[in-house]
Design a protein around this motif. Structure first.
Motif, PDB file in Angstrom:
ATOM      1  N   UNK A 111      36.769  41.928  43.867  1.00  0.00           N
ATOM      2  CA  UNK A 111      36.033  40.327  43.180  1.00  0.00           C
ATOM      3  C   UNK A 111      34.575  40.765  43.546  1.00  0.00           C
ATOM      4  N   UNK A 112      34.104  40.287  42.796  1.00  0.00           N
ATOM      5  CA  UNK A 112      32.149  39.676  42.738  1.00  0.00           C
ATOM      6  C   UNK A 112      32.361  38.015  42.961  1.00  0.00           C
ATOM      7  N   UNK A 113      32.456  37.467  44.125  1.00  0.00           N
ATOM      8  CA  UNK A 113      32.121  35.993  44.306  1.00  0.00           C
ATOM      9  C   UNK A 113      30.502  35.249  44.293  1.00  0.00           C
ATOM     10  N   UNK A 114      30.234  34.856  42.815  1.00  0.00           N
ATOM     11  CA  UNK A 114      29.142  34.016  42.943  1.00  0.00           C
ATOM     12  C   UNK A 114      29.013  32.411  43.525  1.00  0.00           C
ATOM     13  N   UNK A 115      28.193  32.944  44.655  1.00  0.00           N
ATOM     14  CA  UNK A 115      27.763  31.450  44.992  1.00  0.00           C
ATOM     15  C   UNK A 115      26.224  30.993  44.521  1.00  0.00           C
ATOM     16  N   UNK A 116      26.212  29.953  43.554  1.00  0.00           N
ATOM     17  CA  UNK A 116      25.240  29.396  43.670  1.00  0.00           C
ATOM     18  C   UNK A 116      24.564  27.802  44.695  1.00  0.00           C
ATOM     19  N   UNK A 117      23.406  27.939  45.018  1.00  0.00           N
ATOM     20  CA  UNK A 117      22.740  26.690  45.697  1.00  0.00           C
ATOM     21  C   UNK A 117      22.285  25.677  44.417  1.00  0.00           C
ATOM     22  N   UNK A 118      22.234  25.425  43.858  1.00  0.00           N
ATOM     23  CA  UNK A 118      20.838  24.926  42.831  1.00  0.00           C
ATOM     24  C   UNK A 118      19.739  25.496  42.617  1.00  0.00           C
ATOM     25  N   UNK A 119      19.319  26.312  43.425  1.00  0.00           N
ATOM     26  CA  UNK A 119      17.624  27.450  43.118  1.00  0.00           C
ATOM     27  C   UNK A 119      18.119  29.141  42.507  1.00  0.00           C
ATOM     28  N   UNK A 120      18.905  28.888  43.562  1.00  0.00           N
ATOM     29  CA  UNK A 120      18.975  30.197  43.365  1.00  0.00           C
ATOM     30  C   UNK A 120      20.531  30.707  43.705  1.00  0.00           C
ATOM     31  N   UNK A 121      20.862  32.517  43.798  1.00  0.00           N
ATOM     32  CA  UNK A 121      22.545  32.675  43.161  1.00  0.00           C
ATOM     33  C   UNK A 121      22.593  33.903  44.401  1.00  0.00           C
ATOM     34  N   UNK A 122      23.742  34.022  44.463  1.00  0.00           N
ATOM     35  CA  UNK A 122      24.122  34.764  45.780  1.00  0.00           C
ATOM     36  C   UNK A 122      25.140  35.604  45.585  1.00  0.00           C
TER      37      UNK A 122
END
Length: 467
Positions: A111-122
């Motif tokens: 899986x690729x787990x995407x985390x958005x912090x409001x400005x960027x993504x990981x």
């Protein structure tokens, strides 16, 4: 005089005009009987308490996610894996202090787990065990993320457009796969996937997009289907009971029915949140033992829960706070887990635990107004029906307090404290006598015992006096 039922069970429905209604339900879950033969038509069920599961050194818990059994949590600036042995493993850094939005796709190896912090993504790759920042020039950053048809969908931090990733490639994007708000020129606030469509909320509108199958411009707006209701916050929406619930830009809570918004909040709730900060409100859901609850927390105010089967609102409060301390809530396997907004703790929700990590879990019910159309009432007694005698042998806190108000909740009597039954005292009667005269009365019942204390109903011994 004969014992008569008191409408003790209900929801949270307090109005500024207190003599009209000051009803409230805190840390109890309203449950309606589904078959005849029950003692009462409703009970107030004790909610699950919080048992510490593991703890990190950071704070607060910013978001949690279940990636097909992999337990992930962002606490402070760190992404952790939560292990079955109640330890955590740090996986990398997620900058920021605010809430994060998390989703995932499937690849050939994991899986690729995407985390958005409001400005960027990981992106955390489960196969490679690596966390990387999304650096594709076509990725603008994102407020929120969600998954549909092998794509990761996101919202531009400035609200100009929403977009999707390449197919099953959470780190790759194309500037041709962006969509603007079309029905009205308002900024995009958030999005959520419902069924096979993407529901995109602006500041005042909502639009639906579906997959066209094209290589670029993959999603297109569904013609002639839009709403004149936006969303108040990027995080104030959630999927529940095969639909979407959200806080509208107008301070009303809605449920999606087909492609239409249906109001589920009450005037009392809308009044209670009118002066709160809607832009930072966030939603969570909980589904267990017949309850399906949409929780809406205002960090500067309170936590309200709408139980779908009961069609009733209630409130959650943690000891010493106005709101529930839970900042994130997720199901892993057959159990529910929660993260704390004040520290880095992860809790397991447990129906048999009636405390929150050792702190009291205080339940309270303020009833509807009892009256006799302005005639004086002589109140000789009130009797409460609890699930009594379920206290542990070592528990010396198995009591409830009962008080009343004769002016709509402005002033209250002294509290009468009664036992709800020590260990094995299943015949305990919770009863208070000689309660004076009034033209109207509101009852308040409060209990903090760590024992089971479901409230089944109440009766009062009252008669009409001489005017």
């Amino acid at each position: 005089m004969n014992w008569q039922p008191v409408e003790i069970v209900g929801g949270a429905y307090a109005d500024d005009t207190r003599p009209w209604t000051s009803q409230d339900t805190v840390n109890w879950l309203p449950l309606r009987a589904e078959r005849p033969g029950t003692k009462t038509a409703w009970i107030l069920r004790s909610p699950p308490g919080l048992v510490p599961f593991c703890e990190t050194q950071a704070r607060p818990v910013r978001g949690m996610h279940n990636a097909e059994g992999l337990r992930l949590v962002v606490v402070g600036r760190t992404l952790y894996r939560v292990n079955a042995n109640k330890t955590v493993t740090a996986l990398g850094t997620i900058p920021g202090v605010g809430r994060v939005s998390i989703s995932h796709n499937q690849t050939a190896a994991g899986n690729e787990v995407v985390i958005a912090n409001g400005q960027s993504g990981y992106v955390y790759n489960t196969a490679a065990n690596s966390l990387v920042q999304i650096t594709d020039d076509a990725f603008p950053g994102s407020r929120v993320v969600d998954f549909i048809d092998s794509y990761i969908a996101g919202v531009d931090p400035y609200g100009r457009f929403w977009f999707i990733s390449d197919t099953a490639q959470a780190t790759q994007y194309n500037t041709l796969d962006r969509q603007d708000a079309e029905s009205q020129p308002d900024k995009i606030v958030t999005l959520i996937v419902t069924g096979n469509q993407v529901l995109v909320f602006g500041e005042r509108t909502g639009e639906f997009f579906s997959n066209t199958g094209q290589a670029t411009n993959t999603f297109a707006r569904v013609d002639n289907v839009s709403m004149s209701i936006g969303c108040a916050s990027p995080y104030a929406l959630a999927r529940l009971d095969n639909t979407v619930y959200w806080l509208g830009h107008d301070g009303i809570v809605y449920r999606l029915q087909g492609n239409l918004p249906v109001r589920v909040s009450t005037s009392a709730l809308e009044g209670a949140i009118a002066d709160l900060d809607w832009s930072n409100a966030f939603a969570m859901t909980f589904e267990d033992r017949g309850h399906k609850v949409f929780y809406l927390t205002f960090p500067d105010g309170q936590t309200f829960g709408f139980d779908v089967p009961a069609q009733e609102w209630h409130r959650r409060e943690s000891y010493g706070l106005k709101r529930w301390r839970i900042n994130a809530l997720i199901r892993w396997g057959a159990r529910w887990y929660a993260g704390d907004f004040q520290n880095g703790r992860i809790y397991e929700l447990d129906w048999d635990t009636l405390t929150e990590a050792g702190q009291p879990l205080v339940s309270q019910r303020r009833t509807a107004v009892s009256h006799a159309d302005g005639n004086p009432i002589i109140v000789d007694g009130i009797k409460l029906f609890f699930d009594v005698g379920r206290s542990g042998a070592a528990n010396d806190d198995h009591y409830t307090s009962i008080r009343y108000s004769d002016d709509g909740g402005h002033n209250w009597s002294s509290a009468a404290v009664e036992s709800i039954g020590g260990a094995g005292e299943y015949q305990t009667s919770v009863e208070v006598r000689q309660l004076g005269m009034a033209t109207e009365r509101v009852w308040e019942v409060e209990v903090s015992s760590p024992a089971k204390r479901d409230l089944i109903g109440a009766s009062w011994l009252a008669g009409v006096g001489q005017a």
